[in-house]
Design a protein around this motif. Structure first.
Motif, PDB file in Angstrom:
ATOM      1  N   ALA A   4       0.897  56.702   0.407  1.00 45.25           N
ATOM      2  CA  ALA A   4       0.234  56.227   1.625  1.00 45.25           C
ATOM      3  C   ALA A   4       0.440  57.152   2.832  1.00 45.25           C
ATOM      4  N   PRO A   5       1.679  57.571   3.143  1.00 45.83           N
ATOM      5  CA  PRO A   5       1.848  58.476   4.296  1.00 45.83           C
ATOM      6  C   PRO A   5       1.129  59.811   4.115  1.00 45.83           C
ATOM      7  N   LEU A  22      -1.642  60.320   2.377  1.00 45.21           N
ATOM      8  CA  LEU A  22      -3.070  60.086   2.584  1.00 45.21           C
ATOM      9  C   LEU A  22      -3.403  60.038   4.078  1.00 45.21           C
ATOM     10  N   LYS A  23      -2.540  59.378   4.838  1.00 42.63           N
ATOM     11  CA  LYS A  23      -2.750  59.260   6.289  1.00 42.63           C
ATOM     12  C   LYS A  23      -2.728  60.637   6.945  1.00 42.63           C
ATOM     13  N   GLY A  64      -6.327  57.866   5.363  1.00 41.79           N
ATOM     14  CA  GLY A  64      -5.637  56.580   5.485  1.00 41.79           C
ATOM     15  C   GLY A  64      -6.589  55.467   5.851  1.00 41.79           C
ATOM     16  N   ARG A  84       1.151  46.878   3.380  1.00 41.11           N
ATOM     17  CA  ARG A  84       0.025  47.814   3.309  1.00 41.11           C
ATOM     18  C   ARG A  84      -1.290  47.075   3.075  1.00 41.11           C
ATOM     19  N   ALA A 124      -9.173  55.545   2.857  1.00 41.07           N
ATOM     20  CA  ALA A 124      -8.279  55.771   1.720  1.00 41.07           C
ATOM     21  C   ALA A 124      -8.943  55.402   0.401  1.00 41.07           C
ATOM     22  N   GLY A 126      -3.649  49.377   5.006  1.00 39.10           N
ATOM     23  CA  GLY A 126      -3.031  50.691   5.066  1.00 39.10           C
ATOM     24  C   GLY A 126      -2.794  51.324   3.715  1.00 39.10           C
ATOM     25  N   SER A 127      -3.819  51.811   3.105  1.00 34.72           N
ATOM     26  CA  SER A 127      -3.699  52.639   1.893  1.00 34.72           C
ATOM     27  C   SER A 127      -3.242  51.903   0.642  1.00 34.72           C
TER      28      SER A 127
END
Length: 366
Positions: free
Chosen positions: A260-261, A263-264, A269, A289, A273, A294-295
């Motif tokens: 996730a981080p 991708l952001k 994100g 998430r 995403a 969030g992803s």
């Protein structure tokens, strides 16, 4: 002229048959996802069994009490033991075979009525487990092996767990449904664990049933090293596949903790995403998430506290010389649309089907 029409007609028939089959599969997957995302308000577990066997002592040997899944099961078992008036002691295996074996030997020395193998492999403890059985100690388990039910070779009365194949299947079906039958999928697993490899293969097989879907890559990378590997791997996969990096299916939420981080950072994100879907766990971070968009799109958590209550019920059946209940909790899919239901406000899946009341009714306690 006759020959000119044979080939097109055959192709038309084949195309129509293929299209009908694809539509039928998509309908089937949609029905499965609808069922798996529905709020769980009806009790589907046992409704009869032996009355409570009084004054029992059981010991829960945790694989690692830092593990959120193990914690949730222990919490449910503790609640059930309190309702039953039984004594419960918890020993922490600390995440190592050495400490798990030491805890098991310590438990056997206390001569309890029952011992729970709480999330670790009984294969490492054949001799002490045999000793426990010889002393008349009843063994139950949670996540000791991938399959629910008795474990004959270790004399475990019942292993409480969801059906991992069903969990994997519904995660893959969600990708199929979300994509309208056109998902490009990356699958993440860790072949060190047989259950992880089995789940990943089930997901691959399920995606294969969707004629418009494809598995872009099957990625074997260790869970224990996700923190180091996933950020760089995520950037690499984005560069390699671009718009084909649409759906990520993983056997555990842990992969997405570190995807996730990355991708952001890469500008992928939130709403941009890929759909990230986990076939298992339902960790607190996964819930966060999913809730925030969030992803991560979905997870298939287990009803951990319910599993704790089931463990006590299985013990009670064993103490009463009756067979196990055979109950296997069905797969439940958590998405942003249903995350507030079924205990989701606490970042944990806890069915609102009054399982505590149903078990107490079976045992004859208030």
């Amino acid at each position: 002229m006759k020959h000119l029409w044979i080939l097109p007609t055959t192709l038309l028939l084949a195309s129509a048959t293929s299209s009908a089959w694809a539509d039928a599969y998509l309908d089937q997957a949609t029905a499965a996802v609808t069922k798996a995302t529905a709020s769980v308000t009806q009790w589907d577990g046992p409704t009869s069994g032996p009355k409570l066997q009084a004054n029992k002592k059981i010991i829960f040997i945790a694989s690692d009490m830092k593990n959120g899944g193990v914690q949730g099961v222990q919490e449910g078992l503790s609640e059930a033991a309190k309702a039953a008036g039984w004594k419960l002691e918890t020993l922490d295996g600390g995440g190592s075979v050495k400490d798990q074996l030491a805890s098991l030997n310590q438990a056997i020395a206390q001569k309890p009525d029952g011992i729970v193998i709480g999330g670790w492999n009984p294969n490492v403890a054949k001799i002490p487990l045999k000793k426990a059985i010889q002393q008349g100690i009843v063994l139950t388990a949670w996540h000791a092996v991938p399959e629910p039910g008795p474990i004959a070779k270790y004399n475990v009365f019942y292993n409480v767990t969801s059906d991992s194949n069903e969990v994997a299947r519904i995660a893959a079906q969600y990708a199929v449904v979300q994509s309208g039958g056109k998902a490009s999928v990356l699958i993440f697993t860790d072949s060190l664990y047989q259950i992880a490899l089995d789940k990943a293969n089930v997901m691959k097989e399920e995606i294969g049933k969707c004629s418009g879907c494809k598995v872009v890559e099957f990625i074997d990378t260790p869970l224990a090293d996700t923190a180091n590997r996933m950020p760089a791997m995520t950037f690499s996969l984005l560069q390699k596949y671009g718009d084909q990096f649409q759906y990520a299916l993983a056997i555990n939420d842990l992969y997405f903790d570190f995807m996730a981080p990355a991708l952001k950072t890469a500008g992928k994100g939130g709403n941009n995403a890929p759909y990230s879907i986990s076939a298992g766990d339902g960790s607190i971070s996964a819930y966060q998430r999913i809730r925030s968009g969030g992803s991560q799109s979905a997870t298939v958590p287990e009803p951990l506290k319910l599993h704790g209550w089931q463990l006590l019920d299985e013990f009670n059946r064993a103490f009463a010389k009756q067979p196990p209940s055979g109950y296997v909790t069905p797969a439940h899919l958590v998405t942003r649309d249903n995350i507030t239901a079924d205990g989701g406000s606490s970042n944990r899946y806890d069915p609102q089907n009054d399982y505590q009341g149903h078990y107490k009714a079976i045992w004859g306690v208030k």
